[in-house]
Scaffold this active site. Structure first.
Site, mmCIF file in Angstrom:
data_model
loop_
_atom_site.group_PDB
_atom_site.id
_atom_site.type_symbol
_atom_site.label_atom_id
_atom_site.label_comp_id
_atom_site.label_asym_id
_atom_site.label_seq_id
_atom_site.Cartn_x
_atom_site.Cartn_y
_atom_site.Cartn_z
ATOM 1 N N ASP A 47 -1.561 11.018 8.898
ATOM 2 C CA ASP A 47 -2.116 11.000 7.551
ATOM 3 C C ASP A 47 -2.480 9.571 7.155
ATOM 4 O OD1 ASP A 47 -2.472 12.382 4.825
ATOM 5 O OD2 ASP A 47 -1.141 10.702 4.334
ATOM 6 N N TYR A 52 -5.711 2.800 2.701
ATOM 7 C CA TYR A 52 -4.615 2.255 3.517
ATOM 8 C C TYR A 52 -5.091 1.136 4.437
ATOM 9 C CZ TYR A 52 -2.082 6.609 2.306
ATOM 10 O OH TYR A 52 -1.467 7.648 1.661
#
Length: 279
Positions: A47, A52
């Site tokens: 994920d 990120y």
């Protein structure tokens, strides 16, 4: 749930199978080594997210792993500052480039902060990208019932997945009930409460861990699996990556589950941003 194993999957509304245990890479900016370790431990579901800043390192790990791309399930997400129809289409292409992939297994709207109009435009763009073969499954994250309802009322197909903060202390039951009613698979982020001592080592969790000779994190992840959720534990520590996957040679009994269910503090139990109530 006693016959679960690390290869267990759930069939999504899109028709694709998603592994029940995922590996989170939030705040893991050089995720390649951690992802490779996770693959060694048996994870097949990662994920990630545009925010990120590690899509490229996840893609490198996929290529260096030697595992067939078709045996892996990779997620990314678009955050609200990039929402909108054209910007989302562009963002999908950028994520494909970052990963070095031909397709992304699951693409989520990361959060609902952009407002009704931009949320729906973003969702429409993801649906178009799915029709174009760039995305296999479309979903959302941090969506409350009101956000899911706006998708339904707009006439779109419902998302296949809603990823929300979920653990015994923050069970978000109205959202979970809605998702289950509409065949939306619930993914659980922060399943091990980010190691927060007051929750990770709560007497109830600690006592159940002692009873089963397990780590508290394993108890929390196993609870999530037995509730029918898809937990996404994250760690950059190899020993914990392995430990968090060792969930399949024990099961919580009804008494254990009832005690853990009784820890719910509603949204007050949240340890993350959990923006499910934004307008």
């Amino acid at each position: 749930m006693s016959n679960l194993n690390i290869k267990s999957t759930i069939r999504l509304a899109s028709g694709y199978a998603m592994p029940l245990l995922g590996f989170g890479v939030y705040q893991n900016y050089t995720a390649k080594a951690s992802v490779l370790e996770a693959f060694k431990a048996g994870y097949r579901h990662v994920d990630s997210a545009q925010a990120y800043r590690n899509e490229s390192s996840v893609g490198e790990a996929v290529r260096d792993s030697g595992i067939d791309r078709g045996d892996l399930f990779i997620t990314t997400k678009c955050i609200s500052k990039n929402h909108g129809y054209e910007s989302t289409l562009k963002g999908v292409d950028e994520s494909l480039t970052e990963f070095g992939f031909d397709y992304i297994d699951l693409f989520l709207i990361h959060n609902p902060h952009s407002g009704n109009e931009r949320r729906l435009a973003t969702y429409e763009a993801l649906q178009e990208s799915s029709k174009a073969g760039k995305i296999r499954t479309v979903g959302v994250s941090n969506y409350g019932v009101q956000h899911l309802e706006e998708i339904r009322l707009a006439g779109f197909a419902m998302p296949a997945v809603n990823q929300i903060e979920l653990h015994p202390f923050c069970q978000q039951r109205p959202i979970v009930d809605y998702c289950q009613k509409h065949s939306i698979v619930v993914q659980a982020y922060c399943p091990i409460v980010r190691g927060e001592e007051g929750k990770m080592y709560h007497p109830v969790v600690r006592d159940i861990a002692t009873k089963h000779a397990r780590e508290p994190a394993q108890i929390l992840i196993r609870w999530s699996l037995q509730k029918g959720f898809v937990p996404l534990p994250k760690s950059a520590t190899p020993s914990r990556i392995w430990s968090n996957a060792q969930l399949y040679d024990f099961a919580l009994d009804m008494e254990d589950m009832d005690k853990l269910d009784g820890l719910d503090e509603g949204k007050d139990g949240s340890i993350s941003w959990n923006p499910v109530d934004v307008p």
